[in-house]
Design a protein around this motif. Structure first.
Motif, PDB file in Angstrom:
ATOM      1  N   PRO A 143       3.178  19.746 -10.325  1.00  0.00           N
ATOM      2  CA  PRO A 143       3.135  18.618 -11.608  1.00  0.00           C
ATOM      3  C   PRO A 143       4.206  17.375 -11.201  1.00  0.00           C
ATOM      4  N   ALA A 144       5.261  17.789 -10.482  1.00  0.00           N
ATOM      5  CA  ALA A 144       6.361  16.852 -10.144  1.00  0.00           C
ATOM      6  C   ALA A 144       5.672  15.709  -9.271  1.00  0.00           C
ATOM      7  N   VAL A 145       4.708  16.163  -8.294  1.00  0.00           N
ATOM      8  CA  VAL A 145       3.995  15.496  -7.287  1.00  0.00           C
ATOM      9  C   VAL A 145       3.182  14.187  -8.364  1.00  0.00           C
ATOM     10  N   LYS A 146       2.327  14.643  -9.228  1.00  0.00           N
ATOM     11  CA  LYS A 146       1.626  13.887 -10.084  1.00  0.00           C
ATOM     12  C   LYS A 146       2.636  12.768 -10.805  1.00  0.00           C
ATOM     13  N   LYS A 147       3.555  13.135 -11.312  1.00  0.00           N
ATOM     14  CA  LYS A 147       4.609  12.335 -11.800  1.00  0.00           C
ATOM     15  C   LYS A 147       5.210  11.073 -10.779  1.00  0.00           C
ATOM     16  N   ILE A 148       5.260  11.317  -9.396  1.00  0.00           N
ATOM     17  CA  ILE A 148       5.884  10.677  -8.560  1.00  0.00           C
ATOM     18  C   ILE A 148       4.736   9.656  -8.259  1.00  0.00           C
ATOM     19  N   PHE A 149       3.341  10.108  -8.042  1.00  0.00           N
ATOM     20  CA  PHE A 149       2.469   9.051  -8.070  1.00  0.00           C
ATOM     21  C   PHE A 149       1.967   8.363  -9.328  1.00  0.00           C
ATOM     22  N   GLU A 159       4.406   7.118 -11.147  1.00  0.00           N
ATOM     23  CA  GLU A 159       5.471   6.376 -11.235  1.00  0.00           C
ATOM     24  C   GLU A 159       5.773   5.550 -10.161  1.00  0.00           C
ATOM     25  N   ALA A 160       4.963   5.533  -9.108  1.00  0.00           N
ATOM     26  CA  ALA A 160       5.058   4.784  -7.957  1.00  0.00           C
ATOM     27  C   ALA A 160       5.365   3.654  -8.061  1.00  0.00           C
ATOM     28  N   GLU A 161       6.303   2.647  -7.357  1.00  0.00           N
ATOM     29  CA  GLU A 161       6.494   1.358  -7.676  1.00  0.00           C
ATOM     30  C   GLU A 161       5.598   0.474  -6.735  1.00  0.00           C
ATOM     31  N   TYR A 162       4.476   0.020  -7.366  1.00  0.00           N
ATOM     32  CA  TYR A 162       3.631  -0.882  -6.837  1.00  0.00           C
ATOM     33  C   TYR A 162       4.145  -2.061  -6.078  1.00  0.00           C
ATOM     34  N   ASP A 163       5.235  -2.685  -6.724  1.00  0.00           N
ATOM     35  CA  ASP A 163       5.792  -3.774  -5.980  1.00  0.00           C
ATOM     36  C   ASP A 163       6.519  -3.439  -4.806  1.00  0.00           C
ATOM     37  N   GLY A 164       6.939  -2.106  -4.799  1.00  0.00           N
ATOM     38  CA  GLY A 164       7.753  -1.857  -3.639  1.00  0.00           C
ATOM     39  C   GLY A 164       6.738  -1.454  -2.572  1.00  0.00           C
ATOM     40  N   ALA A 167      11.317   5.797  19.212  1.00  0.00           N
ATOM     41  CA  ALA A 167      10.753   4.981  20.384  1.00  0.00           C
ATOM     42  C   ALA A 167       9.119   4.838  20.198  1.00  0.00           C
ATOM     43  N   PHE A 168       8.728   5.707  19.396  1.00  0.00           N
ATOM     44  CA  PHE A 168       7.312   5.942  19.334  1.00  0.00           C
ATOM     45  C   PHE A 168       6.673   5.040  18.033  1.00  0.00           C
ATOM     46  N   ASN A 169       7.255   5.625  16.824  1.00  0.00           N
ATOM     47  CA  ASN A 169       6.686   5.399  15.611  1.00  0.00           C
ATOM     48  C   ASN A 169       7.749   5.475  14.432  1.00  0.00           C
ATOM     49  N   PRO A 170       8.724   4.860  14.209  1.00  0.00           N
ATOM     50  CA  PRO A 170       9.771   4.877  13.461  1.00  0.00           C
ATOM     51  C   PRO A 170       9.445   5.292  11.940  1.00  0.00           C
ATOM     52  N   PHE A 171       8.635   4.596  11.311  1.00  0.00           N
ATOM     53  CA  PHE A 171       7.886   4.436  10.042  1.00  0.00           C
ATOM     54  C   PHE A 171       6.853   5.426  10.062  1.00  0.00           C
ATOM     55  N   ASN A 172       6.872   6.695  10.658  1.00  0.00           N
ATOM     56  CA  ASN A 172       5.623   7.831  10.680  1.00  0.00           C
ATOM     57  C   ASN A 172       5.399   8.437   9.367  1.00  0.00           C
ATOM     58  N   MET A 173       6.413   8.149   8.235  1.00  0.00           N
ATOM     59  CA  MET A 173       6.128   8.755   6.869  1.00  0.00           C
ATOM     60  C   MET A 173       6.175   7.534   5.759  1.00  0.00           C
ATOM     61  N   SER A 174       5.042   7.769   5.042  1.00  0.00           N
ATOM     62  CA  SER A 174       5.036   6.520   3.988  1.00  0.00           C
ATOM     63  C   SER A 174       5.955   6.708   2.847  1.00  0.00           C
ATOM     64  N   THR A 175       6.356   5.913   2.018  1.00  0.00           N
ATOM     65  CA  THR A 175       7.304   6.451   0.956  1.00  0.00           C
ATOM     66  C   THR A 175       6.577   7.212   0.052  1.00  0.00           C
ATOM     67  N   LEU A 176       5.633   6.929  -0.308  1.00  0.00           N
ATOM     68  CA  LEU A 176       4.888   8.033  -1.174  1.00  0.00           C
ATOM     69  C   LEU A 176       4.978   9.446  -0.706  1.00  0.00           C
TER      70      LEU A 176
END
Length: 359
Positions: free
Chosen positions: A39-45, A47-52, A237-246
């Motif tokens: 349920p903590a994951v649902k709360k994250i989704f 409350e996800a910051e759309y603007d961010g 060197a390959f993909n620094p942003f391999n994980m999304s904020t969500l």
């Protein structure tokens, strides 16, 4: 094949994931979780910051690495995270393996190991598992190259002990031993504590199974600080942003909700054990798995036939067109109600367990 494809990849056989059909199916072919995430994951989704979303995620994934480290008792410096365990394994290959290097794994195991070994041009050895599908540990203790093992193994679901893993790791400190613990939460014993003793051990786990986040693509590795630092260098060197904020936020929340995680594990175990008993009543031989799936065969019916009959009923399971396991099916353990439907379907297909007709 285009003119531009490298010759090294001309004969590569890509990994084939479990079928992902559209429409209403009982989908038990990819070892996903039918239970919802914490349920903590649902709360994250919620409350996800759309603007961010216009900003990049944290390339160091500090929040997620700290959360995982806290749960497993390690420093952030010992944790690497990636877009699923497969990407974690890929970064490991990119970091530590060059063309021609030797690596060993079982002949019956997770198909991706063969795909990676071919992709990176490795000299790979496939040790045959025993007739009962157990792994001969001495094969790997005495091997002079690197080792990758799924523990518990996939698709058999059988596990080897931490003592046996330590024998492999301890024998040669100059070789890397990768233990893929995708299913360890459902049974067996994790070898993560051995990371404190050995600098040549890397343990890979995933949020796709017991934490019910396959769609979020979150995998991680635990190893000594130098190994993790090396992998992060390659990642940057390959993909620094391999994980999304969500994914970072959801994974952090799921990791810290230990009570819910354990509740889900216990629920799957209970359903699995009941399902195994009922399968045996129908005449199936059931491997005593330590995972969220079962590996089965029937003396009177070909696995291909049962697979096709289940598919007619919109039930998807996994059938392997591989000589030693061609007569076995792998079935993911879903909810109690779903497994009841599967049992009714199997009873309709195989009928009386004393029936002698082979189909």
């Amino acid at each position: 094949m285009s003119y531009f494809l490298l010759d090294d990849y001309a004969n590569m056989e890509p990994y084939l994931p479990g079928e992902q059909p559209a429409g209403k199916w009982i989908k038990l072919n990819a070892n996903e979780s039918m239970l919802p995430p914490s349920p903590a994951v649902k709360k994250i989704f919620d409350e996800a910051e759309y603007d961010g979303m216009g900003f990049y995620s944290d390339p160091h994934c500090h929040k997620l690495r700290i959360a995982i480290g806290d749960v497993y008792g390690f420093d952030e410096k010992n944790i690497f995270v990636g877009n699923g365990a497969d990407e974690v394994l890929a970064f490991c290959m990119m970091s530590f393996f060059r063309k021609g290097m030797k690596i060993a794994f079982p002949d019956i195991t997770y198909d991706f190991y063969r795909t990676y070994a071919t992709t990176y041009g490795l000299d790979f050895k496939q040790f045959p598992v025993n007739d009962d599908f157990t792994i001969n540990v001495d094969d790997y203790v005495n091997y002079d190259g690197d080792v990758v093992l799924a523990n518990p193994n996939n698709p058999t679901g059988l596990a080897i002990s931490v003592d046996d893993i330590e024998r492999i790791v301890k024998k040669n400190p100059e070789r890397m031993v990768i233990i893929d613990e995708a299913y360890i939460d459902y049974g067996g014993e994790s070898c993560v504590p051995l990371v404190r003793k050995y600098n040549n051990l890397l343990v890979v786990q995933t949020f796709s199974k017991s934490r019910a986040l396959a769609g979020a693509r979150i995998g991680f590795a635990i190893a000594n600080e130098d190994i993790i630092s090396d992998m992060n260098k390659i990642k940057f060197a390959f993909n620094p942003f391999n994980m999304s904020t969500l994914a970072i936020d959801a994974g952090s929340a799921a990791a810290r909700d230990v009570d819910y995680w354990k509740k889900c594990i216990n629920e799957v175990r209970r359903t699995r054990d009941d399902f195994k008993k009922d399968l045996r009543k129908l005449g199936f031989k059931v491997i005593d798995t330590e995972t969220n799936f079962v590996f089965i065969t029937h003396p009177n019916y070909r696995a291909e036939y049962i697979f096709a009959e289940l598919r007619k009923r919109h039930i998807l399971v996994r059938h392997y067109n591989q000589e030693r396991i061609v007569n076995y099916l792998r079935i993911t353990v879903g909810s109690f109600d779903v497994m009841l439907k599967v049992l009714y379907a199997l009873k309709d297909i195989v009928g009386d367990p004393d029936e002698s007709t082979y189909k």
